[in-house]
Design an enzyme around this catalytic site. Sequence first.
Site, PDB file in Angstrom:
ATOM      1  N   HIS A 155      -5.479   5.210  -7.134  1.00  0.00           N
ATOM      2  CA  HIS A 155      -5.351   4.622  -5.785  1.00  0.00           C
ATOM      3  C   HIS A 155      -5.490   5.665  -4.680  1.00  0.00           C
ATOM      4  O   HIS A 155      -5.724   5.317  -3.529  1.00  0.00           O
ATOM      5  CB  HIS A 155      -4.003   3.914  -5.651  1.00  0.00           C
ATOM      6  CG  HIS A 155      -3.929   2.660  -6.463  1.00  0.00           C
ATOM      7  ND1 HIS A 155      -3.997   1.411  -5.900  1.00  0.00           N
ATOM      8  CD2 HIS A 155      -3.824   2.457  -7.807  1.00  0.00           C
ATOM      9  CE1 HIS A 155      -3.925   0.491  -6.852  1.00  0.00           C
ATOM     10  NE2 HIS A 155      -3.817   1.100  -8.021  1.00  0.00           N
ATOM     11  N   ASP A 363      -6.710   9.364   2.919  1.00  0.00           N
ATOM     12  CA  ASP A 363      -6.140   8.136   2.356  1.00  0.00           C
ATOM     13  C   ASP A 363      -7.119   7.591   1.330  1.00  0.00           C
ATOM     14  O   ASP A 363      -8.330   7.564   1.593  1.00  0.00           O
ATOM     15  CB  ASP A 363      -5.942   7.105   3.481  1.00  0.00           C
ATOM     16  CG  ASP A 363      -4.679   6.279   3.289  1.00  0.00           C
ATOM     17  OD1 ASP A 363      -4.271   6.092   2.130  1.00  0.00           O
ATOM     18  OD2 ASP A 363      -4.112   5.820   4.295  1.00  0.00           O
TER      19      ASP A 363
HETATM   20  P1  ADQ Z   1      -0.092   3.436   0.638  1.00  0.00           P
HETATM   21  O1  ADQ Z   1      -0.152   4.906   0.824  1.00  0.00           O
HETATM   22  O2  ADQ Z   1       1.259   2.841   0.557  1.00  0.00           O
HETATM   23  O3  ADQ Z   1      -0.929   2.963  -0.625  1.00  0.00           O
HETATM   24  P2  ADQ Z   1      -1.633   1.535   2.393  1.00  0.00           P
HETATM   25  O4  ADQ Z   1      -2.892   1.248   1.682  1.00  0.00           O
HETATM   26  O5  ADQ Z   1      -1.805   1.631   3.862  1.00  0.00           O
HETATM   27  O6  ADQ Z   1      -0.913   2.847   1.926  1.00  0.00           O
HETATM   28  O7  ADQ Z   1      -0.643   0.346   2.112  1.00  0.00           O
HETATM   29  C1  ADQ Z   1       0.593   0.216   2.734  1.00  0.00           C
HETATM   30  C2  ADQ Z   1       1.098  -1.218   2.528  1.00  0.00           C
HETATM   31  O8  ADQ Z   1       2.463  -1.277   2.859  1.00  0.00           O
HETATM   32  C3  ADQ Z   1       0.359  -2.217   3.408  1.00  0.00           C
HETATM   33  O9  ADQ Z   1       0.200  -3.414   2.713  1.00  0.00           O
HETATM   34  C4  ADQ Z   1       1.318  -2.396   4.589  1.00  0.00           C
HETATM   35  O10 ADQ Z   1       1.277  -3.658   5.177  1.00  0.00           O
HETATM   36  C5  ADQ Z   1       2.659  -2.176   3.936  1.00  0.00           C
HETATM   37  N1  ADQ Z   1       3.562  -1.549   4.914  1.00  0.00           N
HETATM   38  C6  ADQ Z   1       3.467  -0.323   5.446  1.00  0.00           C
HETATM   39  N2  ADQ Z   1       4.468  -0.131   6.343  1.00  0.00           N
HETATM   40  C7  ADQ Z   1       5.184  -1.248   6.363  1.00  0.00           C
HETATM   41  C8  ADQ Z   1       6.349  -1.672   7.073  1.00  0.00           C
HETATM   42  N3  ADQ Z   1       6.984  -0.890   7.957  1.00  0.00           N
HETATM   43  N4  ADQ Z   1       6.815  -2.900   6.824  1.00  0.00           N
HETATM   44  C9  ADQ Z   1       6.199  -3.691   5.940  1.00  0.00           C
HETATM   45  N5  ADQ Z   1       5.116  -3.361   5.251  1.00  0.00           N
HETATM   46  C10 ADQ Z   1       4.611  -2.146   5.438  1.00  0.00           C
HETATM   47  C11 ADQ Z   1      -1.629   3.615  -1.699  1.00  0.00           C
HETATM   48  C12 ADQ Z   1      -2.730   4.600  -1.273  1.00  0.00           C
HETATM   49  C13 ADQ Z   1      -3.699   3.911  -0.320  1.00  0.00           C
HETATM   50  C14 ADQ Z   1      -4.288   2.665  -0.984  1.00  0.00           C
HETATM   51  C15 ADQ Z   1      -3.188   1.797  -1.570  1.00  0.00           C
HETATM   52  C16 ADQ Z   1      -3.759   0.671  -2.415  1.00  0.00           C
HETATM   53  O11 ADQ Z   1      -2.164   5.749  -0.663  1.00  0.00           O
HETATM   54  O12 ADQ Z   1      -4.763   4.796   0.041  1.00  0.00           O
HETATM   55  O13 ADQ Z   1      -4.984   1.911  -0.016  1.00  0.00           O
HETATM   56  O14 ADQ Z   1      -2.307   2.547  -2.388  1.00  0.00           O
HETATM   57  O15 ADQ Z   1      -4.647   1.160  -3.364  1.00  0.00           O
END
Ligand code: ADQ
Length: 465
Positions: A155, A363
Amino acid sequence: MSRLVVVSNRVGPVKDAARAGGLAVALVDALKARGGLWYGWSGKVDERGNDSAKIEEAGSLTLATVDLAPEEHEEYYNGFANRCLWPLFHYRIDLTAFDRRYYEGYRRVNAKFARVLHPLLKPDDTIWVHDYHFLAFGNELRHMGAEQSIGFFLHIPFPAREVLAALPHHDAMVRGLFAYDVIGFQTERDCERFRDYVVREAHGSEDGDKLHCFGRTVTVRAFPIGIDSEGFAKMAASDKDACKQHDKVTSSLAGRTQIVGVDRLDYTKGIAERFHAYERLLQDYPETRREVSYLQIAVTSRGDVQEYREMREELDGLSGHINGAYGEFDWTPLRYLNRPMARRSLAGLYRASKIGLVTPLRDGMNLVAKEYVAAQDPEDPGVLVLSRFAGASYQMAEAIIVNPYDIKGVADALQIARYMSQQERRERFEALMGRLKSEDVAHWRDDFLTALADVAERRIRPTVS
Ligand code: ADQ
């Protein structure tokens, strides 16, 4: 159809996956439709660190979890996974802890996870392993005699060869990955970096999407992860809580343009740089003062790791500085909240925000960028400002693409977003949304599992290294 067994560090929460971040959100969406077994760490640290799985039923899913002992948690999770692999794979060699104890702990815990899962497996299961916590897991399972098809999806980004080579055990780690049948990455760039390592460093060879090395062959492909785009769009437009949140935010803005950022609190997300860019906007374009409002939601993660505590302090200081320097009695330039939000409310919040600011320094993909676009009103959509270093940027060229290190460039992009015509916003939105729909999370899952099934059909049973 064979049973699907998903292995990931955290299992669930099935109901409130957003709290656990992007991976859990994607897996819940992917697993719900097909059912199967979801296996991983319980999230609990127990003195005894049990060596058997706890089994629970959750709708169409079976959940199997194991606890970790304190030193396993420290060495495998806090240590090798989060203080070594996470920073290194995000190009932060300066923050990487190269501690052999962590590596040994990681190997031991990967072996333990394999040992506990092995008796639960059926001969024709399809096993799908996720992320950097389990690089060595497939090889451990093969050592125990597992002959099932095993796929692996990373990921996070795969780093450049020279960066990976800084890891003392890089060769053993990559060799272990060849126990898998399919290795999936988020972007074609990640695949290129992996191939580069295998061909140049490990003297393997490539043949289309196959790589031969260490006497084995794996299929290597990009499978960009998606979201449930239609479901999210529908939720943003018509869910009761989403609409309530939308109306609440809109009325509190009193006609101002809201910029929104939503992240796990992590140094890879570039939040400090984003704060600086916002300050630069207020400085260079004084007419924006009182006219914009920036809301940054950052949910705390990995609070036990020192670097994360330091980053929190830095962000508290920066937000205080911006509000102190530019705020007025009736205008708070930056609202910075450290809390999770329910998914429905998040959808409403995105829709009420005219600019989505997503500027990670690195990311794998970034699901927030996709959620922000999916939540927009098609008639009057907002503008996404997106880092070129998010995997999402390769699928989202119609966003305003920025370099997050270029503070002035990001400030200028915000200003361009503020003045973009409705016609242009709609054109960009339509192109983005079209792709989000065709490359959604179901497509990601099906594409990966089809690739794994194709290999399984032609496969000679793998041997262990
Ligand atoms: P993350 O590093 O966690 O994921 P991201 O892909 O942006 O990053 O996902 C975050 C998730 O958490 C989103 O669905 C978002 O809505 C939710 N989220 C974040 N802050 C929040 C908050 N304050 N309240 C509620 N929900 C919140 C890892 C990798 C990424 C990759 C994903 C999936 O680092 O690059 O995209 O896995 O593969």
